[in-house]
Design an enzyme around this catalytic site. Sequence first.
Site, short mmCIF file in Angstrom:
data_model
loop_
_atom_site.label_atom_id
_atom_site.label_comp_id
_atom_site.label_asym_id
_atom_site.label_seq_id
_atom_site.Cartn_x
_atom_site.Cartn_y
_atom_site.Cartn_z
N GLU A 43 0.50 -0.88 -0.26
CA GLU A 43 -0.01 0.34 -0.04
C GLU A 43 1.04 1.16 0.14
O GLU A 43 1.72 0.85 0.92
CB GLU A 43 -0.69 0.26 1.43
CG GLU A 43 -1.87 1.07 1.25
CD GLU A 43 -2.58 1.36 2.47
OE1 GLU A 43 -4.24 1.49 2.80
OE2 GLU A 43 -2.46 0.79 3.77
N LYS A 116 -10.14 1.04 -2.38
CA LYS A 116 -9.93 0.87 -1.05
C LYS A 116 -11.50 1.23 -0.24
O LYS A 116 -11.92 1.92 -0.47
CB LYS A 116 -8.95 1.90 0.16
CG LYS A 116 -8.58 1.16 1.24
CD LYS A 116 -7.24 1.55 2.24
CE LYS A 116 -7.79 1.10 3.60
NZ LYS A 116 -6.26 1.79 4.33
N CYS A 157 -4.96 -3.34 3.04
CA CYS A 157 -4.69 -2.82 4.12
C CYS A 157 -6.01 -3.30 5.24
O CYS A 157 -6.30 -4.23 5.29
CB CYS A 157 -3.77 -1.96 4.19
SG CYS A 157 -3.61 -1.83 5.89
#
Length: 244
Positions: A43, A116, A157
């Site tokens: 990330e 995300k 993440c």
Amino acid sequence: MSSFKAGLIQTNVSNEMSENVAFVREQAKLARDAGADFIMTPENTGLIGANRTETLAKAQTEEEHAMLAACRASARDIGAWFLLGSIHVRVPGEEQIRNRSYLIDRTGGIVASYDKIHMFDVQLAGGESYRESSTFKPGDKAVLAETPWGVLGMTICYDLRFPYLYRDLAHAGATMLSIPSSFTVPTGQAHWHTLMRARAIETGCFVVAAAQCGEAADGGMPRYGHSLVIDPWGKVLNQLGSGP
């Protein structure tokens, strides 16, 4: 699902894009020379700004993004697939930016991208707080992508803490899961291996998770590192330590 070799690049990104581009391109070549067919970065591969203002100011559009262009060029040059963990992408007309992951084929073509979904908005016991939602606009859809070795479910993440997303990806046909990350040391020590192994076990998928490490360019807590490859039984096939 056919076999392949994955090369995970563990980075300690600065807030200067050119430094990070040079490191990723060098490491990608080394990974390919070692036999990697599929190369992955963490990330925030492009940069981590020193603060929110700098992060917003340095975000680039997809068409002009230096890290995306570099990874596409690397994929072409070395003939490997590339999972660019995530970069900060500016979308014209939007105040916030996107935290976006890209799957790139060996010709440099963009096969899929994923924004995300789950924002890291937390208040830590030591008084430190993170508010990703103040900078990033969350995505609103899960993404599956075809690769030569099976179907990849793309995540980033903090998504890791929401098992229903991984269950849905597996039910939809994923055999592999990408979880590029930037975990802090305290949460990494407590939860990194446990959660990654759990996602592999509960979905029956392979997990590939390249991670950030070292001191953070934004002045926050150091990143945990320990990039992982895990099989569907939860066995750690390989991992890195705490350095780049």
